[in-house]
Design a protein around this motif. Structure first.
Motif, PDB file in Angstrom:
ATOM      1  N   LEU A  26     -20.487 -45.714 -16.053  1.00 29.33           N
ATOM      2  CA  LEU A  26     -19.043 -45.892 -16.198  1.00 29.33           C
ATOM      3  C   LEU A  26     -18.278 -44.624 -15.830  1.00 29.33           C
ATOM      4  N   SER A  27     -18.812 -43.485 -16.228  1.00 28.35           N
ATOM      5  CA  SER A  27     -18.172 -42.216 -15.903  1.00 28.35           C
ATOM      6  C   SER A  27     -18.135 -41.986 -14.395  1.00 28.35           C
ATOM      7  N   LEU A  28     -19.255 -42.237 -13.729  1.00 28.09           N
ATOM      8  CA  LEU A  28     -19.296 -42.068 -12.272  1.00 28.09           C
ATOM      9  C   LEU A  28     -18.336 -43.029 -11.578  1.00 28.09           C
ATOM     10  N   TYR A  29     -18.280 -44.258 -12.054  1.00 32.21           N
ATOM     11  CA  TYR A  29     -17.385 -45.259 -11.478  1.00 32.21           C
ATOM     12  C   TYR A  29     -15.929 -44.792 -11.578  1.00 32.21           C
ATOM     13  N   ARG A  30     -15.537 -44.322 -12.758  1.00 32.99           N
ATOM     14  CA  ARG A  30     -14.161 -43.851 -12.955  1.00 32.99           C
ATOM     15  C   ARG A  30     -13.869 -42.610 -12.119  1.00 32.99           C
ATOM     16  N   GLU A  31     -14.829 -41.696 -12.046  1.00 28.09           N
ATOM     17  CA  GLU A  31     -14.625 -40.476 -11.251  1.00 28.09           C
ATOM     18  C   GLU A  31     -14.450 -40.806  -9.778  1.00 28.09           C
ATOM     19  N   ILE A  32     -15.230 -41.747  -9.267  1.00 30.53           N
ATOM     20  CA  ILE A  32     -15.113 -42.132  -7.850  1.00 30.53           C
ATOM     21  C   ILE A  32     -13.751 -42.769  -7.591  1.00 30.53           C
ATOM     22  N   LEU A  33     -13.320 -43.670  -8.480  1.00 35.23           N
ATOM     23  CA  LEU A  33     -12.007 -44.292  -8.287  1.00 35.23           C
ATOM     24  C   LEU A  33     -10.888 -43.256  -8.333  1.00 35.23           C
ATOM     25  N   HIS A  45      -2.699 -46.419   2.600  1.00 34.96           N
ATOM     26  CA  HIS A  45      -2.714 -47.203   1.367  1.00 34.96           C
ATOM     27  C   HIS A  45      -3.719 -48.353   1.436  1.00 34.96           C
ATOM     28  N   ALA A  46      -3.706 -49.102   2.526  1.00 39.99           N
ATOM     29  CA  ALA A  46      -4.606 -50.247   2.670  1.00 39.99           C
ATOM     30  C   ALA A  46      -6.070 -49.798   2.717  1.00 39.99           C
ATOM     31  N   ALA A  47      -6.349 -48.716   3.425  1.00 38.72           N
ATOM     32  CA  ALA A  47      -7.719 -48.216   3.515  1.00 38.72           C
ATOM     33  C   ALA A  47      -8.205 -47.711   2.157  1.00 38.72           C
ATOM     34  N   ARG A  48      -7.296 -47.090   1.401  1.00 46.87           N
ATOM     35  CA  ARG A  48      -7.642 -46.595   0.061  1.00 46.87           C
ATOM     36  C   ARG A  48      -7.995 -47.768  -0.856  1.00 46.87           C
ATOM     37  N   LEU A  49      -7.196 -48.829  -0.804  1.00 48.15           N
ATOM     38  CA  LEU A  49      -7.477 -50.024  -1.610  1.00 48.15           C
ATOM     39  C   LEU A  49      -8.786 -50.678  -1.194  1.00 48.15           C
ATOM     40  N   ALA A  50      -9.065 -50.683   0.111  1.00 45.63           N
ATOM     41  CA  ALA A  50     -10.315 -51.265   0.593  1.00 45.63           C
ATOM     42  C   ALA A  50     -11.523 -50.474   0.095  1.00 45.63           C
ATOM     43  N   LYS A  51     -11.414 -49.142   0.095  1.00 44.86           N
ATOM     44  CA  LYS A  51     -12.510 -48.298  -0.411  1.00 44.86           C
ATOM     45  C   LYS A  51     -12.728 -48.533  -1.903  1.00 44.86           C
ATOM     46  N   LYS A  52     -11.636 -48.691  -2.654  1.00 38.37           N
ATOM     47  CA  LYS A  52     -11.761 -48.960  -4.081  1.00 38.37           C
ATOM     48  C   LYS A  52     -12.413 -50.317  -4.328  1.00 38.37           C
ATOM     49  N   ALA A  53     -12.052 -51.309  -3.534  1.00 35.62           N
ATOM     50  CA  ALA A  53     -12.660 -52.633  -3.663  1.00 35.62           C
ATOM     51  C   ALA A  53     -14.153 -52.581  -3.330  1.00 35.62           C
ATOM     52  N   GLU A  54     -14.505 -51.799  -2.326  1.00 33.90           N
ATOM     53  CA  GLU A  54     -15.906 -51.624  -1.965  1.00 33.90           C
ATOM     54  C   GLU A  54     -16.678 -50.971  -3.112  1.00 33.90           C
ATOM     55  N   CYS A  55     -16.075 -49.979  -3.732  1.00 33.00           N
ATOM     56  CA  CYS A  55     -16.688 -49.287  -4.870  1.00 33.00           C
ATOM     57  C   CYS A  55     -16.898 -50.263  -6.028  1.00 33.00           C
ATOM     58  N   THR A  81     -21.969 -39.809  -3.341  1.00 35.64           N
ATOM     59  CA  THR A  81     -20.674 -40.269  -2.850  1.00 35.64           C
ATOM     60  C   THR A  81     -19.540 -39.446  -3.451  1.00 35.64           C
ATOM     61  N   LEU A  82     -19.637 -39.183  -4.755  1.00 32.32           N
ATOM     62  CA  LEU A  82     -18.611 -38.383  -5.416  1.00 32.32           C
ATOM     63  C   LEU A  82     -18.555 -36.980  -4.822  1.00 32.32           C
ATOM     64  N   GLY A  83     -19.708 -36.406  -4.514  1.00 32.21           N
ATOM     65  CA  GLY A  83     -19.745 -35.083  -3.884  1.00 32.21           C
ATOM     66  C   GLY A  83     -19.070 -35.086  -2.522  1.00 32.21           C
ATOM     67  N   LEU A  84     -19.319 -36.141  -1.734  1.00 38.12           N
ATOM     68  CA  LEU A  84     -18.673 -36.245  -0.420  1.00 38.12           C
ATOM     69  C   LEU A  84     -17.153 -36.362  -0.554  1.00 38.12           C
ATOM     70  N   ILE A  85     -16.715 -37.209  -1.468  1.00 36.38           N
ATOM     71  CA  ILE A  85     -15.279 -37.415  -1.644  1.00 36.38           C
ATOM     72  C   ILE A  85     -14.612 -36.121  -2.107  1.00 36.38           C
ATOM     73  N   ASN A  86     -15.265 -35.410  -3.014  1.00 39.56           N
ATOM     74  CA  ASN A  86     -14.689 -34.156  -3.522  1.00 39.56           C
ATOM     75  C   ASN A  86     -14.591 -33.084  -2.448  1.00 39.56           C
ATOM     76  N   ARG A  87     -15.408 -33.198  -1.392  1.00 39.36           N
ATOM     77  CA  ARG A  87     -15.328 -32.267  -0.266  1.00 39.36           C
ATOM     78  C   ARG A  87     -14.340 -32.747   0.796  1.00 39.36           C
ATOM     79  N   GLY A  88     -13.671 -33.883   0.523  1.00 43.99           N
ATOM     80  CA  GLY A  88     -12.669 -34.405   1.447  1.00 43.99           C
ATOM     81  C   GLY A  88     -13.253 -35.253   2.567  1.00 43.99           C
ATOM     82  N   ARG A  89     -14.493 -35.689   2.407  1.00 41.79           N
ATOM     83  CA  ARG A  89     -15.125 -36.538   3.427  1.00 41.79           C
ATOM     84  C   ARG A  89     -15.260 -37.948   2.917  1.00 41.79           C
ATOM     85  N   LEU A  90     -15.284 -38.886   3.810  1.00 43.08           N
ATOM     86  CA  LEU A  90     -15.421 -40.302   3.435  1.00 43.08           C
ATOM     87  C   LEU A  90     -16.879 -40.725   3.490  1.00 43.08           C
ATOM     88  N   PRO A  91     -17.325 -41.461   2.493  1.00 45.06           N
ATOM     89  CA  PRO A  91     -18.712 -41.949   2.511  1.00 45.06           C
ATOM     90  C   PRO A  91     -18.883 -43.105   3.474  1.00 45.06           C
TER      91      PRO A  91
END
Length: 91
Positions: A26-33, A45-55, A81-91
């Motif tokens: 649950l913690s990882l899920y919330r951190e990724i979102l 905005h649409a791409a961000r929502l799509a990534k959240k839906a994928e998650c 995945t969280l490490g990639l996102i925190n570095r500003g990269r997309l998984p």
């Protein structure tokens, strides 16, 4: 379901194993979102929502998992995945 935890060599998760992994997942899920909301990510905005839906779909699918190995793989993939996102990269 087979009895036994991580150390007993069993591959199926017991209720205790699932309860032990639940806060981590649950913690990882919330951190990724939350990380997907970062303005550093090059997402509209649409791409961000799509990534959240994928998650959400990945974590919902993983919630039905009963294998310890697959649960461990999901947690490792989420941390990566969280490490990639925190570095500003997309998984």
């Amino acid at each position: 379901m087979a009895k036994g935890g991580v150390g007993s060599g069993m591959i199926w998760a017991t209720a205790e194993d699932l309860a032990r992994n639940r806060p981590v997942v649950l913690s990882l899920y919330r951190e990724i979102l939350r990380a997907l909301n970062s303005p550093e990510l090059p997402l509209g905005h649409a791409a961000r929502l799509a990534k959240k839906a994928e998650c959400r779909a990945i974590f919902l699918f993983g919630a039905e998992e009963g294998s310890l190995h697959n649960i461990r793989d999901l947690v490792e993939a989420a941390r990566h995945t969280l490490g990639l996102i925190n570095r500003g990269r997309l998984p």
